[in-house]
Design a protein around this motif. Structure first.
Motif, PDB file in Angstrom:
ATOM      1  N   LYS A  58     -83.909  47.173  53.492  1.00  0.00           N
ATOM      2  CA  LYS A  58     -84.911  46.101  53.424  1.00  0.00           C
ATOM      3  C   LYS A  58     -84.715  45.080  54.541  1.00  0.00           C
ATOM      4  O   LYS A  58     -85.685  44.625  55.149  1.00  0.00           O
ATOM      5  N   ASP A  59     -83.450  44.747  54.837  1.00  0.00           N
ATOM      6  CA  ASP A  59     -83.148  43.738  55.845  1.00  0.00           C
ATOM      7  C   ASP A  59     -83.263  44.271  57.274  1.00  0.00           C
ATOM      8  O   ASP A  59     -83.293  43.482  58.219  1.00  0.00           O
ATOM      9  N   ASN A  60     -83.291  45.581  57.453  1.00  0.00           N
ATOM     10  CA  ASN A  60     -83.363  46.206  58.779  1.00  0.00           C
ATOM     11  C   ASN A  60     -84.488  47.241  58.824  1.00  0.00           C
ATOM     12  O   ASN A  60     -84.237  48.430  59.048  1.00  0.00           O
ATOM     13  N   TYR A 115     -79.991  49.774  49.669  1.00  0.00           N
ATOM     14  CA  TYR A 115     -81.391  49.353  49.617  1.00  0.00           C
ATOM     15  C   TYR A 115     -81.571  48.001  50.304  1.00  0.00           C
ATOM     16  O   TYR A 115     -82.561  47.775  51.021  1.00  0.00           O
ATOM     17  N   ASP A 116     -80.607  47.086  50.113  1.00  0.00           N
ATOM     18  CA  ASP A 116     -80.674  45.784  50.779  1.00  0.00           C
ATOM     19  C   ASP A 116     -80.603  45.940  52.296  1.00  0.00           C
ATOM     20  O   ASP A 116     -81.334  45.266  53.032  1.00  0.00           O
ATOM     21  N   LEU A 117     -79.710  46.815  52.781  1.00  0.00           N
ATOM     22  CA  LEU A 117     -79.610  47.063  54.224  1.00  0.00           C
ATOM     23  C   LEU A 117     -80.921  47.614  54.768  1.00  0.00           C
ATOM     24  O   LEU A 117     -81.380  47.216  55.850  1.00  0.00           O
ATOM     25  N   LYS A 129     -76.663  47.856  47.692  1.00  0.00           N
ATOM     26  CA  LYS A 129     -76.343  47.374  49.036  1.00  0.00           C
ATOM     27  C   LYS A 129     -77.098  48.189  50.084  1.00  0.00           C
ATOM     28  O   LYS A 129     -77.602  47.638  51.071  1.00  0.00           O
TER      29      LYS A 129
END
Length: 70
Positions: A38-40, A34-36, A32
Motif C-alpha cells: 500500500k505504501d509503495n 500488505y502495508d508495504l 506488514k
C-alpha cells in the motif's frame, strides 16, 4: 480429460510470491506485507492483478537488503 496442471515449484525458485508465500519465505507478517504494498504502489518489486498483490521475489530480496530498520 483433466486439463489442469499443478506445478509444485519451490518458493525459492518462483518469480513472484503471493502475500502468504512471501510471509512464509521472508518471515514477515502478512499485514506488514500488505502495508508495504500500500505504501509503495509503484515499486518495481510489486505486481498487481486487480486487487491481488504479488511480490517479485528476487527484486523484493534486494529491496529488503537495502533498507535499514531503526
Amino acid at each position: 480429460m483433466n486439463t489442469t496442471t499443478n506445478y509444485n515449484i519451490p518458493i525459492g525458485e518462483k518469480y513472484s510470491l503471493s502475500v502468504s508465500e512471501a510471509a512464509q519465505y521472508f518471515r514477515i507478517g502478512e499485514k506488514k506485507l500488505y502495508d508495504l504494498a500500500k505504501d509503495n504502489p509503484d515499486a518495481k518489486w510489486l505486481l498487481r492483478n486487480g486487487n491481488r498483490v504479488q511480490f517479485k521475489r528476487a527484486m523484493f530480496e534486494k529491496y529488503l537488503d537495502g533498507i535499514t530498520i531503526i
